[in-house]
Design an enzyme around this catalytic site. Sequence first.
Site, PDB file in Angstrom:
ATOM      1  N   ASP A  36      75.234  80.721  13.938  1.00 26.28           N
ATOM      2  CA  ASP A  36      73.925  81.335  13.816  1.00 26.28           C
ATOM      3  C   ASP A  36      73.843  82.269  12.610  1.00 26.28           C
ATOM      4  O   ASP A  36      74.365  83.387  12.646  1.00 26.28           O
ATOM      5  CB  ASP A  36      73.643  82.119  15.108  1.00 26.28           C
ATOM      6  CG  ASP A  36      72.329  82.850  15.040  1.00 26.28           C
ATOM      7  OD1 ASP A  36      72.099  83.726  15.908  1.00 26.28           O
ATOM      8  OD2 ASP A  36      71.539  82.574  14.128  1.00 26.28           O
ATOM      9  N   THR A  37      73.174  81.801  11.551  1.00 23.60           N
ATOM     10  CA  THR A  37      73.074  82.633  10.338  1.00 23.60           C
ATOM     11  C   THR A  37      72.045  83.753  10.507  1.00 23.60           C
ATOM     12  O   THR A  37      71.805  84.507   9.566  1.00 23.60           O
ATOM     13  CB  THR A  37      72.696  81.771   9.106  1.00 23.60           C
ATOM     14  OG1 THR A  37      71.418  81.161   9.347  1.00 23.60           O
ATOM     15  CG2 THR A  37      73.740  80.705   8.845  1.00 23.60           C
TER      16      THR A  37
END
Length: 330
Positions: free
Chosen positions: A35-36
């Site tokens: 999850d950026t």
Amino acid sequence: LKKRQDTSTPAVPYQQVEYLVNIAVAGQKLNLDFDTGSADLWVFSDSLPASSKKGHNIYTPSSSPSYKVLSGHKWSIAYADGSGASGTVGTDTVTIGGTSVTNQAVELADRISSSFVTDGLDGLLGLSFSSINTVKPTQQKTWFDNAKASLSSPLFAAYLPFNANGAYDFGYLDSAHYSGTPVYAPVDDTNGFWEVASTSYKVGGTTHSLPGNTGILDTGTTLALMVDSAVSAYYAQVSGAVNSRSLGGWVFPCKGTTLPDLSVRLGPTNYATIPGKLLNFQPADASGTQCYGGLQSVGGGTMNVYGDVFFNAFYGIFDANGPRFGFAPL
Ligand SMILES: N#Cc1c(N)n[nH]c1N1CCCC1
């Protein structure tokens, strides 16, 4: 890396599509959502209630000789979609691909919200900037922050093709995962996100300006979420499109609709064009009459969110040198 489209629940603005990446925390294999858009590495732990653990790989610190408790440390995260988790903290060796990080903060969830129980993931691996990590009293670093010095290049890239196996490339660009030459936009990490200027967009042959707007590149969000002026302008080009309160967002007739492309400006110069066919997310109801759009409202503010719908069209390059964000068509 596998992609799993969860079509069981009705579409909701932040519905998560899991990108499951098999990683080892002290040899224990877990499927984590890369999850950026967040900076916590958290896992299902054995202190969760049995009902929450069902169907998940559980990290058991007691069976890891390299695990160390980070005494007195806690974490608690709340995501924009209303989900959340919290617990305690330790460190262990975390290996992704061929790269191991020793003494990586591993956040043990002793509480998780219901959406995580039904998702096929065993936790999250945050890849935004460590400045938004939630561990207290001492904030912890992301796996990438810890790993980047030992990578050939301090970068990672997300390859997330629609309905196909994807990959995250750490330390290098895989030329098989994109076409053409990547173009880059400067990243402002002030808010802890991979955030770029996004001051205009194009739809139906018209360029619209978005003064002062930005966009974050967020693999943890499924859809493309933009400010209301942009979403309205987009669906004005789609006959029969309505913003349905009951269905949770913009829907349009599945039959006979050809969605327009959406070009969004990333940085000072370049536009990224998302083909219209990638902007049909899924049927909005059991009858399949109405389809739920891949572009939805971000609510208020001037920060747009370019999620997996964007990455279904573009290889996304997250380069700590800069920092900068690069993209090239798949
Ligand atoms: N909402 C939301 C969200 C986001 N913007 N990035 N990652 C998110 N989640 C990760 C797990 C649940 C939600």
